[in-house]
Design an enzyme around this catalytic site. Structure first.
Site, PDB file in Angstrom:
ATOM      1  N   MET A 150     -11.745   1.936  -4.220  1.00  0.00           N
ATOM      2  CA  MET A 150     -12.207   2.870  -5.258  1.00  0.00           C
ATOM      3  C   MET A 150     -13.620   3.383  -4.966  1.00  0.00           C
ATOM      4  O   MET A 150     -14.403   3.594  -5.881  1.00  0.00           O
ATOM      5  CB  MET A 150     -12.174   2.182  -6.644  1.00  0.00           C
ATOM      6  CG  MET A 150     -10.793   1.734  -7.035  1.00  0.00           C
ATOM      7  SD  MET A 150     -10.779   0.654  -8.483  1.00  0.00           S
ATOM      8  CE  MET A 150     -11.300  -0.907  -7.792  1.00  0.00           C
ATOM      9  N   GLY A 161      -3.134   5.299   3.243  1.00  0.00           N
ATOM     10  CA  GLY A 161      -2.822   4.310   4.279  1.00  0.00           C
ATOM     11  C   GLY A 161      -1.387   3.835   4.242  1.00  0.00           C
ATOM     12  O   GLY A 161      -0.843   3.590   3.167  1.00  0.00           O
ATOM     13  N   PRO A 171       0.782  -1.240   0.000  1.00  0.00           N
ATOM     14  CA  PRO A 171       0.000   0.000   0.000  1.00  0.00           C
ATOM     15  C   PRO A 171       0.817   1.295   0.000  1.00  0.00           C
ATOM     16  O   PRO A 171       0.238   2.368  -0.072  1.00  0.00           O
ATOM     17  CB  PRO A 171      -0.821  -0.118   1.285  1.00  0.00           C
ATOM     18  CG  PRO A 171      -0.037  -1.028   2.158  1.00  0.00           C
ATOM     19  CD  PRO A 171       0.761  -1.927   1.284  1.00  0.00           C
ATOM     20  N   ASP A 206       2.392   1.596 -11.843  1.00  0.00           N
ATOM     21  CA  ASP A 206       1.155   2.371 -11.915  1.00  0.00           C
ATOM     22  C   ASP A 206       1.148   3.503 -10.904  1.00  0.00           C
ATOM     23  O   ASP A 206       2.097   3.684 -10.130  1.00  0.00           O
ATOM     24  CB  ASP A 206      -0.088   1.473 -11.850  1.00  0.00           C
ATOM     25  CG  ASP A 206      -0.299   0.805 -10.519  1.00  0.00           C
ATOM     26  OD1 ASP A 206      -0.933  -0.261 -10.520  1.00  0.00           O
ATOM     27  OD2 ASP A 206       0.154   1.335  -9.470  1.00  0.00           O
ATOM     28  N   LYS A 259      -2.709   4.951 -14.165  1.00  0.00           N
ATOM     29  CA  LYS A 259      -3.975   5.585 -14.523  1.00  0.00           C
ATOM     30  C   LYS A 259      -4.746   5.787 -13.235  1.00  0.00           C
ATOM     31  O   LYS A 259      -4.894   4.896 -12.423  1.00  0.00           O
ATOM     32  CB  LYS A 259      -4.758   4.730 -15.509  1.00  0.00           C
ATOM     33  CG  LYS A 259      -4.712   3.263 -15.177  1.00  0.00           C
ATOM     34  CD  LYS A 259      -5.309   2.439 -16.275  1.00  0.00           C
ATOM     35  CE  LYS A 259      -5.218   0.963 -15.970  1.00  0.00           C
ATOM     36  NZ  LYS A 259      -5.796   0.553 -14.722  1.00  0.00           N
ATOM     37  N   ILE A 283      -5.858  -8.181  -6.570  1.00  0.00           N
ATOM     38  CA  ILE A 283      -7.023  -7.608  -5.884  1.00  0.00           C
ATOM     39  C   ILE A 283      -7.299  -6.237  -6.498  1.00  0.00           C
ATOM     40  O   ILE A 283      -6.554  -5.288  -6.263  1.00  0.00           O
ATOM     41  CB  ILE A 283      -6.817  -7.548  -4.355  1.00  0.00           C
ATOM     42  CG1 ILE A 283      -6.637  -8.981  -3.836  1.00  0.00           C
ATOM     43  CG2 ILE A 283      -8.008  -6.856  -3.672  1.00  0.00           C
ATOM     44  CD1 ILE A 283      -6.530  -9.147  -2.360  1.00  0.00           C
ATOM     45  N   THR A 337      -2.368  -6.093   0.363  1.00  0.00           N
ATOM     46  CA  THR A 337      -3.432  -5.305  -0.230  1.00  0.00           C
ATOM     47  C   THR A 337      -3.836  -4.150   0.692  1.00  0.00           C
ATOM     48  O   THR A 337      -3.603  -4.202   1.902  1.00  0.00           O
ATOM     49  CB  THR A 337      -4.625  -6.216  -0.581  1.00  0.00           C
ATOM     50  OG1 THR A 337      -5.534  -5.486  -1.393  1.00  0.00           O
ATOM     51  CG2 THR A 337      -5.344  -6.735   0.654  1.00  0.00           C
ATOM     52  N   ALA A 338      -4.422  -3.102   0.082  1.00  0.00           N
ATOM     53  CA  ALA A 338      -4.766  -1.895   0.847  1.00  0.00           C
ATOM     54  C   ALA A 338      -5.608  -2.219   2.079  1.00  0.00           C
ATOM     55  O   ALA A 338      -5.408  -1.616   3.141  1.00  0.00           O
ATOM     56  CB  ALA A 338      -5.507  -0.911  -0.051  1.00  0.00           C
ATOM     57  N   GLY A 361      -0.507  -2.494  -3.908  1.00  0.00           N
ATOM     58  CA  GLY A 361      -1.195  -3.548  -3.151  1.00  0.00           C
ATOM     59  C   GLY A 361      -0.857  -4.919  -3.669  1.00  0.00           C
ATOM     60  O   GLY A 361       0.308  -5.264  -3.856  1.00  0.00           O
ATOM     61  N   ASP A 362      -1.887  -5.706  -3.939  1.00  0.00           N
ATOM     62  CA  ASP A 362      -1.720  -7.040  -4.501  1.00  0.00           C
ATOM     63  C   ASP A 362      -2.174  -7.012  -5.962  1.00  0.00           C
ATOM     64  O   ASP A 362      -3.205  -6.420  -6.273  1.00  0.00           O
ATOM     65  CB  ASP A 362      -2.579  -8.051  -3.714  1.00  0.00           C
ATOM     66  CG  ASP A 362      -2.396  -9.458  -4.236  1.00  0.00           C
ATOM     67  OD1 ASP A 362      -1.464 -10.138  -3.754  1.00  0.00           O
ATOM     68  OD2 ASP A 362      -3.153  -9.880  -5.138  1.00  0.00           O
TER      69      ASP A 362
END
Ligand code: SAH
Length: 253
Positions: A169, A198, A13, A36, A58, A94, A119-120, A90-91
């Site tokens: 999101m 986070g 994260p 990203d 993006k 996911i 993951t977040a 993250g992952d």
């Protein structure tokens, strides 16, 4: 190092110390890295100088490269470089569209491998001391995309009282998420946390309820990325964290 041509790497994260050793090794061995928008500066600084880097990031509303273009670019890179790393927040699997990239590459006989990341939901929850599952408070966990049509929130067969739900999101959809869940039978007082940035130095979080979720999201939307955690487990968030972060929020507001 593995033989794979393209390695999908989860970068976690944001906190660079939450990278796995395997992810770090892959980054250090890469000839080219496509990353990203969620990748933090500290992690980008770990990329060796002689490695080619491409920001294919993006963010919601400001698309830089379409997913199909990223797939093709990734493939082209794999034909030119020995080790290509696709670095994702993250992952990779996911809400990371890692599966689509993998499929595209595999159809073209590119050797691939995947390194999972934190993951977040796990990162943000840990940094607020919210156990995503906890005896008596949360006995199941649902990860949602806030982008999904509201119909997809339906999970009428599970015990809502004891379920933790996490929305990725979801910051721009907070109002419809709140309305929909209340209409679905969730109590408006269900505990909610929003955690932005986070695990990063500028992390900010706010605790509230399903009823106050739209206002919380509105107040924090300039601090994205943000994650919404809903459920009884949020009541376990440490008070100290809450006070600390509301101070940060007041400063940045
Ligand atoms: N593959 C990523 C998720 C990508 S979707 C993962 O496993 O974490 C992007 C969403 O993830 C953001 O809109 C936000 O909801 C969440 N997110 C990612 N990093 C975050 C962070 N550091 N703090 C809060 N939310 C984050």
């Amino acid at each position: 190092m593995m033989n794979s041509n393209v390695i999908l790497v989860g970068a976690g994260p944001g906190d660079p110390e939450l990278l796995t050793l395997k992810a770090l090794k892959a980054i250090q061995s890469a000839d080219a890295i496509l990353y990203d928008a969620l990748i933090s500066e500290e992690i980008l600084e770990m990329i060796p100088d002689n490695c080619k880097t491409f920001n294919v990031g993006k963010r919601c509303g400001a698309h830089k490269m379409k997913q199909e273009e990223i797939n093709e670019f990734l493939y082209q890179m794999s034909t030119r470089h020995k080790v290509v790393v696709r670095l994702k927040g993250g992952d990779p699997f996911i809400f990371g569209r890692g599966g689509e990239e993998l499929e595209y590459l595999q159809q073209r006989n590119v050797e691939t491998s995947v390194i999972p990341g934190i993951t977040a939901a796990a990162g943000c929850a840990a940094s607020c001391n919210i156990p995503l599952t906890h005896r008596g408070h949360g006995n199941s966990l649902l990860l949602h995309s806030g982008h999904a049509s509201t119909g997809e929130f339906d999970n009428s067969h599970t015990d809502k009282e004891k379920q933790t739900q996490v929305f990725y999101m979801g910051m721009n959809q907070a109002e419809s998420i709140s309305n929909h869940l209340i209409a679905e039978g969730h109590h408006p007082d269900t505990e909610v946390a929003i955690i932005c940035q986070g695990t990063r130095p500028n992390q900010a979080s706010q605790l509230g309820t399903l009823a106050t979720l739209p206002i919380m999201a509105e107040e924090m939307k300039h601090l994205t990325p943000g994650l919404i955690i809903l459920g009884d487990v949020v009541s376990l968030a440490s008070n100290q964290q809450q006070r600390l972060n509301s101070k940060i929020l007041a400063l940045t507001a």
